[in-house]
Design a protein around this motif. Structure first.
Motif: not given
Length: 152
Positions: A91-108
């Protein structure tokens, strides 16, 4: 004469990237892969090095090819799918935050994976395709890592 020379030069500029690309890309509906010039073990080392080189930590390496080979008889098959296949999960903390802040369901989509396969001596490195929108940031990261790995 100048027009002809300009045309030839322009054609050469457009053709150069195609001729320089000896890592043939293949794209399906769900994955993008690149040819790796070398052995499977060299490809897995190159992928691991490229991931770590981005400052990322590999959480797990799935030995999918070995599992499929080991269990084929248990599920009533005699088909050898891969000579070898591994999936690197991270995982990438930076990129994951960038994609999950606008849509928390991107955790999938997390963790992200890069796979290496060897089928009849053809070694390929790839990743799954992600949906349009924010997840393209992840896809761009994966493509960059794979490009680093196949170009070594």
């Amino acid at each position: 004469m100048k027009k002809l020379l300009t045309l030839i030069l322009c054609a050469g500029l457009f053709a150069a990237p195609v001729m320089a690309d000896n890592h043939a890309m293949q794209e399906t509906d769900h994955a993008i892969t690149y040819a790796f010039e070398g052995e499977f073990d060299d490809a897995t080392f190159a992928v691991e090095t490229a991931i770590v080189g981005k400052g990322l930590v590999i959480d797990y390496v799935s030995r999918t090819g070995a599992m499929l080979e080991r269990t084929k008889g248990d599920v009533g098959s005699d088909v050898k799918i891969y000579d070898a296949a591994d999936i690197f999960l991270f995982c990438s903390a930076q990129i994951s935050r960038e994609v999950m802040e606008p849509d928390p369901m991107n955790i999938a989509f997390c963790p992200y994976g890069i796979f290496v396969t060897d089928t009849d001596g053809e070694v390929r490195v790839g990743y799954r395709k992600y949906p349009d929108g924010d997840m393209q940031k992840v896809q761009a990261l994966l493509d960059e890592i794979v490009q680093d790995a196949v170009s070594d």
